[in-house]
Design a protein around this motif. Structure first.
Motif, mmCIF file in Angstrom:
data_model
loop_
_atom_site.group_PDB
_atom_site.id
_atom_site.type_symbol
_atom_site.label_atom_id
_atom_site.label_comp_id
_atom_site.label_asym_id
_atom_site.label_seq_id
_atom_site.Cartn_x
_atom_site.Cartn_y
_atom_site.Cartn_z
ATOM 1 N N PRO A 1 0.800 -1.226 0.000
ATOM 2 C CA PRO A 1 0.000 0.000 0.000
ATOM 3 C C PRO A 1 0.834 1.277 0.000
ATOM 4 O O PRO A 1 0.432 2.282 -0.561
ATOM 5 C CB PRO A 1 -0.828 -0.108 1.284
ATOM 6 C CG PRO A 1 -0.806 -1.533 1.658
ATOM 7 C CD PRO A 1 0.476 -2.098 1.120
ATOM 8 N N ALA A 2 2.028 1.246 0.598
ATOM 9 C CA ALA A 2 2.869 2.445 0.647
ATOM 10 C C ALA A 2 3.433 2.798 -0.730
ATOM 11 O O ALA A 2 3.746 3.953 -0.998
ATOM 12 C CB ALA A 2 4.016 2.240 1.637
ATOM 13 N N LYS A 3 3.533 1.815 -1.614
ATOM 14 C CA LYS A 3 4.099 2.059 -2.944
ATOM 15 C C LYS A 3 3.032 2.129 -4.040
ATOM 16 O O LYS A 3 3.342 2.486 -5.175
ATOM 17 C CB LYS A 3 5.091 0.949 -3.294
ATOM 18 C CG LYS A 3 6.298 0.924 -2.376
ATOM 19 C CD LYS A 3 7.213 -0.227 -2.740
ATOM 20 C CE LYS A 3 8.408 -0.284 -1.798
ATOM 21 N NZ LYS A 3 9.248 -1.451 -2.065
ATOM 22 N N HIS A 4 1.799 1.776 -3.714
ATOM 23 C CA HIS A 4 0.739 1.727 -4.723
ATOM 24 C C HIS A 4 0.371 3.125 -5.211
ATOM 25 O O HIS A 4 0.310 4.073 -4.428
ATOM 26 C CB HIS A 4 -0.503 1.040 -4.147
ATOM 27 C CG HIS A 4 -1.638 0.948 -5.112
ATOM 28 N ND1 HIS A 4 -1.596 0.144 -6.212
ATOM 29 C CD2 HIS A 4 -2.824 1.591 -5.148
ATOM 30 C CE1 HIS A 4 -2.721 0.272 -6.884
ATOM 31 N NE2 HIS A 4 -3.493 1.141 -6.263
ATOM 32 N N ARG A 5 0.137 3.265 -6.506
ATOM 33 C CA ARG A 5 -0.285 4.536 -7.098
ATOM 34 C C ARG A 5 -1.451 4.282 -8.036
ATOM 35 O O ARG A 5 -1.461 3.301 -8.790
ATOM 36 C CB ARG A 5 0.848 5.195 -7.899
ATOM 37 C CG ARG A 5 2.081 5.551 -7.081
ATOM 38 C CD ARG A 5 1.776 6.675 -6.092
ATOM 39 N NE ARG A 5 2.920 7.036 -5.291
ATOM 40 C CZ ARG A 5 3.168 6.549 -4.084
ATOM 41 N NH1 ARG A 5 2.365 5.670 -3.538
ATOM 42 N NH2 ARG A 5 4.220 6.959 -3.402
ATOM 43 N N LEU A 6 -2.441 5.178 -7.991
ATOM 44 C CA LEU A 6 -3.541 5.178 -8.953
ATOM 45 C C LEU A 6 -3.200 6.240 -9.983
ATOM 46 O O LEU A 6 -3.023 7.408 -9.640
ATOM 47 C CB LEU A 6 -4.871 5.511 -8.267
ATOM 48 C CG LEU A 6 -6.046 5.778 -9.208
ATOM 49 C CD1 LEU A 6 -6.412 4.521 -9.986
ATOM 50 C CD2 LEU A 6 -7.241 6.292 -8.430
ATOM 51 N N ILE A 7 -3.086 5.840 -11.242
ATOM 52 C CA ILE A 7 -2.729 6.767 -12.309
ATOM 53 C C ILE A 7 -3.913 6.877 -13.260
ATOM 54 O O ILE A 7 -4.427 5.866 -13.743
ATOM 55 C CB ILE A 7 -1.470 6.286 -13.067
ATOM 56 C CG1 ILE A 7 -0.294 6.196 -12.084
ATOM 57 C CG2 ILE A 7 -1.151 7.212 -14.231
ATOM 58 C CD1 ILE A 7 0.943 5.546 -12.660
ATOM 59 N N ILE A 8 -4.340 8.099 -13.504
ATOM 60 C CA ILE A 8 -5.427 8.369 -14.440
ATOM 61 C C ILE A 8 -4.807 9.083 -15.636
ATOM 62 O O ILE A 8 -4.212 10.157 -15.489
ATOM 63 C CB ILE A 8 -6.526 9.234 -13.787
ATOM 64 C CG1 ILE A 8 -7.080 8.509 -12.554
ATOM 65 C CG2 ILE A 8 -7.624 9.547 -14.789
ATOM 66 C CD1 ILE A 8 -8.044 9.321 -11.729
ATOM 67 N N HIS A 9 -4.931 8.468 -16.806
ATOM 68 C CA HIS A 9 -4.321 9.060 -18.010
ATOM 69 C C HIS A 9 -5.181 8.685 -19.222
ATOM 70 O O HIS A 9 -6.133 7.935 -19.105
ATOM 71 C CB HIS A 9 -2.879 8.561 -18.191
ATOM 72 C CG HIS A 9 -2.780 7.083 -18.384
ATOM 73 N ND1 HIS A 9 -2.812 6.479 -19.616
ATOM 74 C CD2 HIS A 9 -2.661 6.080 -17.479
ATOM 75 C CE1 HIS A 9 -2.717 5.167 -19.479
ATOM 76 N NE2 HIS A 9 -2.620 4.897 -18.187
ATOM 77 N N GLY A 10 -4.849 9.239 -20.339
ATOM 78 C CA GLY A 10 -5.590 8.930 -21.553
ATOM 79 C C GLY A 10 -6.491 10.083 -21.948
ATOM 80 O O GLY A 10 -6.034 11.194 -22.157
ATOM 81 N N SER A 11 -7.791 9.840 -21.989
ATOM 82 C CA SER A 11 -8.754 10.857 -22.426
ATOM 83 C C SER A 11 -9.115 11.801 -21.290
ATOM 84 O O SER A 11 -10.282 11.963 -20.945
ATOM 85 C CB SER A 11 -10.009 10.177 -22.968
ATOM 86 O OG SER A 11 -9.696 9.396 -24.098
ATOM 87 N N ARG B 1 -7.873 15.773 -19.421
ATOM 88 C CA ARG B 1 -7.171 17.035 -19.702
ATOM 89 C C ARG B 1 -5.706 16.950 -19.281
ATOM 90 O O ARG B 1 -4.817 17.404 -19.985
ATOM 91 C CB ARG B 1 -7.871 18.177 -18.977
ATOM 92 C CG ARG B 1 -7.442 19.549 -19.467
ATOM 93 C CD ARG B 1 -8.235 20.665 -18.846
ATOM 94 N NE ARG B 1 -9.659 20.342 -18.924
ATOM 95 C CZ ARG B 1 -10.626 21.026 -18.336
ATOM 96 N NH1 ARG B 1 -10.328 22.077 -17.621
ATOM 97 N NH2 ARG B 1 -11.875 20.672 -18.437
ATOM 98 N N ARG B 2 -5.454 16.385 -18.093
ATOM 99 C CA ARG B 2 -4.072 16.199 -17.657
ATOM 100 C C ARG B 2 -3.987 14.892 -16.869
ATOM 101 O O ARG B 2 -4.935 14.486 -16.190
ATOM 102 C CB ARG B 2 -3.570 17.380 -16.829
ATOM 103 C CG ARG B 2 -4.261 17.604 -15.523
ATOM 104 C CD ARG B 2 -3.706 18.859 -14.822
ATOM 105 N NE ARG B 2 -4.470 19.134 -13.630
ATOM 106 C CZ ARG B 2 -4.039 18.881 -12.397
ATOM 107 N NH1 ARG B 2 -2.862 18.370 -12.193
ATOM 108 N NH2 ARG B 2 -4.806 19.168 -11.365
ATOM 109 N N ASN B 3 -2.876 14.237 -16.946
ATOM 110 C CA ASN B 3 -2.660 12.984 -16.231
ATOM 111 C C ASN B 3 -2.600 13.252 -14.728
ATOM 112 O O ASN B 3 -2.080 14.280 -14.291
ATOM 113 C CB ASN B 3 -1.371 12.314 -16.684
ATOM 114 C CG ASN B 3 -1.429 11.885 -18.140
ATOM 115 O OD1 ASN B 3 -2.496 11.796 -18.731
ATOM 116 N ND2 ASN B 3 -0.277 11.608 -18.719
#
Length: 156
Positions: free
Chosen positions: A118-128, A130-132
């Motif tokens: 959990p300390a290293k987990h990241r949720l990344i939102i990218h694609g369609s 406006r900004r990642n």
């Protein structure tokens, strides 16, 4: 005093509106409280007073009752030639209510169950977008939490 004394075994007096007067309820509550205090002062719980041994001690993580040992995920299927891929189903016929315990929720895995720190987990939102965006679990925990009861059906 009116009604329900040693001298007068009649039922307690009823107020003009048909309800029991507050005094009768308070007296009854005091008698019950006195009995509980007396039992506690003697070191007896209601279970001990009936001659039964106490139950299991508290635990740091709950588990099902031994009488529910037949309630397990069912219909395990594994894909031949793969490691950690497969599915299981929730035993709906044994559940009470509408909330499925996490330990009995259906599963579907491709290449096994991930072991994520959990300390290293990241949720990344990218694609369609406006900004990642990138969020850690600590970032996500700062947002207000919402609890909803939802119906989830496996689409697989």
């Amino acid at each position: 005093m009116v009604g329900n004394t040693k001298e007068d075994p009649s039922p307690p007096a009823v107020a003009g509106n048909g309800l029991l007067p507050r005094r009768v309820l308070l007296q009854g509550g005091l008698k019950v409280a006195g009995g509980l205090v007396a039992g506690g002062m003697l070191g007896l719980s209601p279970v001990h007073a009936q001659g039964r041994p106490p139950g299991a001690p508290l635990s740091t993580y709950g588990s099902p009752s031994r009488y529910e040992s037949h309630v397990k995920r069912s219909h395990y299927s594994k894909q031949a030639g793969t490691s950690g891929s497969g599915a299981s189903r929730t035993p709906l016929q044994y559940l009470q209510g509408t909330i499925t315990p996490a330990s009995l929720h259906f599963e579907r895995h491709h290449s096994g169950v991930p072991d994520i720190d959990p300390a290293k987990h990241r949720l990344i939102i990218h694609g369609s977008v406006r900004r990642n965006l990138q969020f850690s679990l600590a970032d996500l925990m700062r947002y207000p939490m919402v609890t909803r009861q939802m119906f989830l059906e496996c689409s697989g």
